[in-house]
Design an enzyme around this catalytic site. Structure first.
Site, PDB file in Angstrom:
ATOM      1  N   ARG A  67      33.436 -21.958  24.945  1.00  0.00           N
ATOM      2  CA  ARG A  67      31.662 -22.097  24.658  1.00  0.00           C
ATOM      3  C   ARG A  67      31.158 -21.423  23.644  1.00  0.00           C
ATOM      4  O   ARG A  67      31.150 -20.332  23.274  1.00  0.00           O
ATOM      5  CB  ARG A  67      31.338 -21.777  26.559  1.00  0.00           C
ATOM      6  CG  ARG A  67      32.301 -22.926  27.325  1.00  0.00           C
ATOM      7  CD  ARG A  67      31.988 -22.015  28.456  1.00  0.00           C
ATOM      8  NE  ARG A  67      30.709 -22.605  29.114  1.00  0.00           N
ATOM      9  CZ  ARG A  67      29.207 -22.543  29.828  1.00  0.00           C
ATOM     10  NH1 ARG A  67      29.551 -21.008  30.025  1.00  0.00           N
ATOM     11  NH2 ARG A  67      28.600 -22.941  30.622  1.00  0.00           N
TER      12      ARG A  67
ATOM     13  N   GLU B 264      20.279 -26.366  39.327  1.00  0.00           N
ATOM     14  CA  GLU B 264      19.971 -25.195  38.911  1.00  0.00           C
ATOM     15  C   GLU B 264      18.836 -24.819  38.468  1.00  0.00           C
ATOM     16  O   GLU B 264      18.279 -24.159  39.604  1.00  0.00           O
ATOM     17  CB  GLU B 264      21.521 -24.088  38.175  1.00  0.00           C
ATOM     18  CG  GLU B 264      20.616 -22.898  37.742  1.00  0.00           C
ATOM     19  CD  GLU B 264      21.314 -22.297  36.885  1.00  0.00           C
ATOM     20  OE1 GLU B 264      22.460 -23.034  35.909  1.00  0.00           O
ATOM     21  OE2 GLU B 264      21.359 -21.186  36.398  1.00  0.00           O
TER      22      GLU B 264
ATOM     23  N   GLU C 254      29.331 -21.984  41.994  1.00  0.00           N
ATOM     24  CA  GLU C 254      28.429 -21.245  41.473  1.00  0.00           C
ATOM     25  C   GLU C 254      27.215 -21.632  40.604  1.00  0.00           C
ATOM     26  O   GLU C 254      27.870 -23.162  40.314  1.00  0.00           O
ATOM     27  CB  GLU C 254      28.895 -20.622  40.047  1.00  0.00           C
ATOM     28  CG  GLU C 254      27.717 -19.991  39.100  1.00  0.00           C
ATOM     29  CD  GLU C 254      27.988 -18.183  38.805  1.00  0.00           C
ATOM     30  OE1 GLU C 254      29.296 -17.584  38.662  1.00  0.00           O
ATOM     31  OE2 GLU C 254      27.455 -17.782  37.357  1.00  0.00           O
ATOM     32  N   ARG C 255      26.336 -22.430  41.584  1.00  0.00           N
ATOM     33  CA  ARG C 255      25.166 -22.997  40.733  1.00  0.00           C
ATOM     34  C   ARG C 255      25.226 -24.378  41.510  1.00  0.00           C
ATOM     35  O   ARG C 255      25.526 -25.557  41.080  1.00  0.00           O
ATOM     36  CB  ARG C 255      24.855 -23.286  39.255  1.00  0.00           C
ATOM     37  CG  ARG C 255      24.136 -21.679  38.973  1.00  0.00           C
ATOM     38  CD  ARG C 255      23.244 -21.347  39.381  1.00  0.00           C
ATOM     39  NE  ARG C 255      23.623 -20.132  38.412  1.00  0.00           N
ATOM     40  CZ  ARG C 255      22.688 -19.592  39.008  1.00  0.00           C
ATOM     41  NH1 ARG C 255      21.865 -18.677  39.571  1.00  0.00           N
ATOM     42  NH2 ARG C 255      22.402 -17.983  38.351  1.00  0.00           N
TER      43      ARG C 255
ATOM     44  N   GLU D 250      27.222 -12.968  29.073  1.00  0.00           N
ATOM     45  CA  GLU D 250      26.957 -12.412  30.153  1.00  0.00           C
ATOM     46  C   GLU D 250      28.329 -11.508  31.388  1.00  0.00           C
ATOM     47  O   GLU D 250      28.795 -11.611  32.284  1.00  0.00           O
ATOM     48  CB  GLU D 250      26.592 -13.515  31.117  1.00  0.00           C
ATOM     49  CG  GLU D 250      25.584 -14.563  30.700  1.00  0.00           C
ATOM     50  CD  GLU D 250      24.831 -15.898  31.832  1.00  0.00           C
ATOM     51  OE1 GLU D 250      24.148 -15.580  32.361  1.00  0.00           O
ATOM     52  OE2 GLU D 250      25.853 -16.496  32.361  1.00  0.00           O
TER      53      GLU D 250
ATOM     54  N   ASP E  83      18.785 -22.884  27.583  1.00  0.00           N
ATOM     55  CA  ASP E  83      19.632 -22.517  29.167  1.00  0.00           C
ATOM     56  C   ASP E  83      19.162 -23.810  30.532  1.00  0.00           C
ATOM     57  O   ASP E  83      18.643 -23.356  31.053  1.00  0.00           O
ATOM     58  CB  ASP E  83      19.934 -21.440  30.338  1.00  0.00           C
ATOM     59  CG  ASP E  83      21.131 -21.439  31.505  1.00  0.00           C
ATOM     60  OD1 ASP E  83      22.146 -22.227  30.839  1.00  0.00           O
ATOM     61  OD2 ASP E  83      21.805 -20.267  31.713  1.00  0.00           O
TER      62      ASP E  83
ATOM     63  N   ASN F 274      32.877 -18.764  34.997  1.00  0.00           N
ATOM     64  CA  ASN F 274      32.966 -17.496  34.930  1.00  0.00           C
ATOM     65  C   ASN F 274      34.598 -17.511  35.862  1.00  0.00           C
ATOM     66  O   ASN F 274      34.309 -17.623  36.996  1.00  0.00           O
ATOM     67  CB  ASN F 274      32.217 -16.690  35.720  1.00  0.00           C
ATOM     68  CG  ASN F 274      31.463 -17.054  34.960  1.00  0.00           C
ATOM     69  OD1 ASN F 274      31.010 -16.484  34.225  1.00  0.00           O
ATOM     70  ND2 ASN F 274      29.477 -16.937  35.791  1.00  0.00           N
TER      71      ASN F 274
ATOM     72  N   HIS G 202      12.065 -21.120  31.326  1.00  0.00           N
ATOM     73  CA  HIS G 202      12.851 -19.668  31.973  1.00  0.00           C
ATOM     74  C   HIS G 202      11.929 -19.459  32.348  1.00  0.00           C
ATOM     75  O   HIS G 202      11.754 -18.023  32.584  1.00  0.00           O
ATOM     76  CB  HIS G 202      13.400 -19.091  30.972  1.00  0.00           C
ATOM     77  CG  HIS G 202      14.592 -18.529  31.562  1.00  0.00           C
ATOM     78  ND1 HIS G 202      14.691 -17.156  32.601  1.00  0.00           N
ATOM     79  CD2 HIS G 202      15.952 -18.657  30.910  1.00  0.00           C
ATOM     80  CE1 HIS G 202      16.245 -16.980  32.690  1.00  0.00           C
ATOM     81  NE2 HIS G 202      16.567 -17.557  31.971  1.00  0.00           N
TER      82      HIS G 202
ATOM     83  N   LYS H  97      34.201 -19.122  28.628  1.00  0.00           N
ATOM     84  CA  LYS H  97      33.422 -18.404  28.651  1.00  0.00           C
ATOM     85  C   LYS H  97      33.884 -17.057  27.352  1.00  0.00           C
ATOM     86  O   LYS H  97      34.380 -16.057  28.350  1.00  0.00           O
ATOM     87  CB  LYS H  97      32.531 -18.703  29.442  1.00  0.00           C
ATOM     88  CG  LYS H  97      31.111 -17.333  29.138  1.00  0.00           C
ATOM     89  CD  LYS H  97      30.651 -17.996  30.811  1.00  0.00           C
ATOM     90  CE  LYS H  97      29.030 -16.572  31.132  1.00  0.00           C
ATOM     91  NZ  LYS H  97      28.577 -17.027  31.749  1.00  0.00           N
TER      92      LYS H  97
ATOM     93  N   LYS I  65      25.893 -25.501  24.770  1.00  0.00           N
ATOM     94  CA  LYS I  65      25.101 -26.217  25.860  1.00  0.00           C
ATOM     95  C   LYS I  65      23.449 -27.033  25.369  1.00  0.00           C
ATOM     96  O   LYS I  65      23.502 -27.128  24.237  1.00  0.00           O
ATOM     97  CB  LYS I  65      23.532 -25.505  26.859  1.00  0.00           C
ATOM     98  CG  LYS I  65      24.759 -24.607  27.485  1.00  0.00           C
ATOM     99  CD  LYS I  65      24.101 -23.729  28.782  1.00  0.00           C
ATOM    100  CE  LYS I  65      24.547 -22.453  29.600  1.00  0.00           C
ATOM    101  NZ  LYS I  65      24.745 -22.117  30.489  1.00  0.00           N
TER     102      LYS I  65
HETATM  103  C1  BDP Z   1      24.069 -20.390  33.915  1.00  0.00           C
HETATM  104  C2  BDP Z   1      23.853 -19.881  34.865  1.00  0.00           C
HETATM  105  C3  BDP Z   1      25.047 -19.208  35.283  1.00  0.00           C
HETATM  106  C4  BDP Z   1      26.196 -19.916  34.715  1.00  0.00           C
HETATM  107  C5  BDP Z   1      26.034 -19.521  33.009  1.00  0.00           C
HETATM  108  C6  BDP Z   1      27.202 -20.401  31.666  1.00  0.00           C
HETATM  109  O1  BDP Z   1      22.847 -18.615  36.105  1.00  0.00           O
HETATM  110  O2  BDP Z   1      24.818 -19.016  36.451  1.00  0.00           O
HETATM  111  O3  BDP Z   1      27.518 -18.879  34.878  1.00  0.00           O
HETATM  112  O4  BDP Z   1      24.465 -20.472  32.885  1.00  0.00           O
HETATM  113  O5  BDP Z   1      26.566 -21.203  31.684  1.00  0.00           O
HETATM  114  O6  BDP Z   1      22.897 -21.177  33.376  1.00  0.00           O
HETATM  115  O7  BDP Z   1      27.984 -19.237  31.763  1.00  0.00           O
END
Ligand code: BDP
Length: 718
Positions: A340, A409, A183-184, A307, A381, A226, A537, A303, A376
């Site tokens: 997180r 990303e 991912e990313r 999301e 983000d 994730n 963003h 996490k 973060k």
């Molecule tokens: C965002 C990303 C996503 C990640 C999320 C995260 O777009 O893919 O799952 O952060 O940090 O920046 O959990």
């Protein structure tokens, strides 16, 4: 004649093989150990280190020995010194040794932890270069440090170094999925080959461990936040144990992202409620099993309630309930939980930037002592630029861990040359004022401000299956600088860049300076051509490739760009002052007071905190619109300057990497123009103001940019 022909063919093949062997694919990272060409330096080194005394017994000592040998043989171009003794010796480890005993007596080892000492002692015209440490991993770090000095051709004749890490847990987070996608990730597929594990552990795993140990990284979360519950099944734990086995001698612990609903998905329970005794017992049993396979397992990264990920809030519980349940299970084994703070709940908040603080601040003091809250660097983000996250300094009773994103990303993927050392440093140096002036973010995470022993820092890795590991040759510098800053956040971005260049490209001073200037200016360049003046963003939807300031209707407002820039015919920007969302109130009053007014808000954060009218003067004789135009054009110009600087290095850098970077810079230039033109045309549709005279016109119409579609963009499930 015939024979001659065969010889020629053989010769061509031979040359081809030699050429292949020297093709620069970047796979050696910063551990290249090419023979030192400067004869003066080489002679001095050979004289000082005429022999090496290193009794390597433990697995860690053995890998340190192997590294030293590899390094010295490569750099000196000879091997003899390991088998002979001489007056001038490099002495490693061994506390039974007279000189090292003296160092211990002199108190050098006090509080050394994972640190090391490198000291040159000259007695009776004999030079002893000593590397010593309180434990094996310290010795390994010391060995790498010494090799770095040799590689970068420093004077090592009078060394007196005492080094120890300022942060305890220095961890890479891999967002790698079990199916091999990342991912990313923009550097190929995952380096973990779950299918062939546990039987197959390629050299790449060892090289990964070497590279990380060389910069002091001591932990690695192998799977995506994730996460998939399967990672916690017996089958996958055995695979993870095989990786842990490779990493162990290098002082690197493995961690796993734990899916909160695992008790349901792989445990057959009906609930994952953290207060349910059966659930608690399930985690205790699971953790016990994990430690059977991996006795030095580091712990879990989680996490939750973000999301769409499950978490304690699904059961009316809070983050502390969830974290403490896992922490209880891990505690007997000294495992930690990294919980997180990147949360997105079901309801759209009045300001997305406030959410983490709103959910976590009141939980301060409620987490167990083996929990770190991983925050973060900014509240939105991983944008090209964000003010520091307001949670830093706001939870004194909880150890907060920094999460940086090394993978780009939102910063041009692995196509754009952007040196993140500069970004990381900017955040680390921000003042939270939590305990008065000078309470920097860096001091919050080193535990200095609130007296925490448990400390940590995480970087979302940019590593993949590509030969050079990171896609862009310069993206290696981002991995490197993360590690160096994790060890010592007080280092400057410049000195880290210099070190990396010398280890990676060249020791030529002029070239080092040119490249360093490129790197340092690259961060501001990306901010300028993507999101100047506090914009954020506004990337294209979902894959985040390219500009998308026009993105609206994306499922929920805080997933759109228009939510963040709020442009209309009058102005642009998010009012986060007391007359707006008041996100500013989450910062210390010193900052809130300063940023409340436009005039005292740094221009770099202007539109983050304020709505500003298009024709408002934000600097003497400069309207917002004109300043915005200037920044976007400046960004593109900086990329052109990088291109020029790089061209001057033709001949200085090996052809392979020279060409690779030249091409990537050309793509970056195109994409920077794309960003500039698309964004300015979009904002111009509101400001209705012309481009000031003298600027090159955009190549296309706004509609053209809006209609761009891309397929199979990396980093997401396509
Ligand atoms: C965002 C990303 C996503 C990640 C999320 C995260 O777009 O893919 O799952 O952060 O940090 O920046 O959990």
């Amino acid at each position: 004649m015939k024979i001659h022909k065969i010889n020629l063919l053989t010769l061509i093949l031979l040359l081809g093989t030699i050429f292949m062997a020297f093709a620069e694919d970047g796979s050696r990272l910063w551990l290249r150990y090419d023979q030192i060409q400067n004869q003066q330096v080489l002679m001095a080194y050979k004289k000082q280190i005429a022999a090496v005394s290193f009794v390597a017994n433990s697995p860690t000592q053995k890998v340190a020995y192997a590294e030293l040998k590899k390094g010295i043989v490569g750099l000196f171009g000879q091997d003899a010194i390991f088998s002979s003794t001489s007056n001038n010796t490099l002495l490693i480890g061994d506390s039974s040794n007279k000189e090292i005993k003296q160092l211990i007596k002199a108190g050098y080892f006090k509080d050394l932890g994972e640190g090391f000492i490198i000291k040159v002692v000259i007695q009776n015209q004999m030079t002893k270069t000593i590397i010593a440490a309180a434990n094996d991993v310290g010795l390994l770090y010391g060995t790498f440090h010494f090799l770095k000095l040799l590689q970068s051709q420093q004077d090592v004749s009078k060394l007196n170094i005492v080094e120890k890490p300022k942060i305890k847990n220095r961890i890479l987070n891999h967002w790698d999925n079990l199916d091999g996608t990342v991912e990313r990730g923009y550097a190929g597929t995952s380096i973990w080959d779950w299918h062939k594990l546990p039987g197959y552990t390629p050299t790449k795993y060892t090289d990964y461990a070497r590279a990380n140990a060389s910069i002091g990284i001591n932990g690695s979360v192998l799977n995506n936040v994730n996460s998939n519950s399967l990672s916690l099944t017996k089958e996958y734990l055995i695979k993870t144990a095989a990786i842990a086995h490779v990493f162990r001698p290098y002082g690197i612990k493995v961690y796993l992202s734990a899916r909160f609903s695992a008790p349901i998905e792989i445990g057959g329970l009906k609930t994952a409620d953290p207060l349910n005794p059966e659930v608690q017992q399930w985690w205790k049993d699971k953790v016990k099993e994990v430690y059977q396979y991996i006795p030095d397992f580091g712990g879990f990264l989680v996490k939750a309630n973000s999301e769409g990920q499950p978490g304690p809030q699904n059961y009316g519980r809070n983050h502390a309930d969830g974290a403490n349940m896992l922490a209880t299970a891990l505690k007997p084994y000294n495992g930690i939980v990294m919980w997180r703070a990147f949360v997105y709940d079901d309801k759209v908040p009045d300001d997305r930037a406030k959410q983490a603080y709103n959910e976590f601040k009141s939980l301060d003091g409620q987490f167990m002592d083996n929990v770190l809250v991983q925050v973060k660097n900014g509240a939105i983000d991983f944008q090209p630029r964000e003010p520091f996250h307001p949670l830093f300094g706001a939870m004194p009773k909880t150890p907060l861990m920094m999460e940086f994103q090394i993978t780009q990303e939102y910063l041009g993927f692995s196509t754009h040359l952007v040196y993140l050392g500069a970004l990381f440093k900017e955040v680390l140096e921000e003042d939270t004022y939590s305990k008065g002036k000078g309470s920097t973010v860096s001091k919050v995470i080193t535990g200095e401000i609130d007296n925490h022993q448990l400390t940590g820092i995480a970087g979302v890795a940019n590593i993949g299956s590509e030969a050079n590991w990171t896609g862009h040759p310069f993206a290696q510098a981002n991995w490197y600088s993360f590690g160096r800053l994790a060890w010592n956040p007080d280092l400057s971005a410049e000195e880290i860049a210099s070190d990396w260049i010398k280890l990676t490209f060249t020791n030529d001073n002029v070239a080092v300076n040119e490249i360093k200037n490129m790197m340092i200016s690259s961060r501001e360049a990306v901010v300028d051509y993507m999101t100047p003046l506090g914009l954020h963003h506004i990337m294209a939807r979902n894959h985040h490739y390219g500009p998308g300031p026009w993105v609206k209707d994306a499922g929920r407002p805080d997933w759109t760009s228009v939510y963040y820039h709020k442009a209309d015919n009058i102005g642009v920007g998010f009012n986060r002052t007391s007359t707006g969302s008041n996100a500013l109130a989450q910062y210390h009053p010193e900052i809130a007071k300063l940023y409340e007014k436009k005039e005292t808000t740094p221009l770099k954060y202007l539109l983050w905190f304020h709505r500003v009218q298009w024709n408002e003067e934000i600097a003497p004789n400069k309207t917002l619109w004109n300043a915005m135009v200037e920044h976007y054009y400046e960004g593109v110009k900086s990329v052109e300057e990088m291109q020029n600087k790089w061209q001057k290095l033709d001949g200085e850098i090996d052809e392979d990497r020279f060409k690779e970077v030249s091409q990537l810079l050309a793509v970056q230039h195109q994409e920077a123009k794309w960003w500039r033109d698309a964004c300015l045309l979009y904002f111009q549709s509101f400001s209705k103001l012309p481009l000031p005279a003298g600027y090159e016109k955009p190549a296309h119409s706004l509609e053209f940019y809006e209609q761009q579609r891309f397929y199979f963009v990396p980093g997401i499930k396509n």
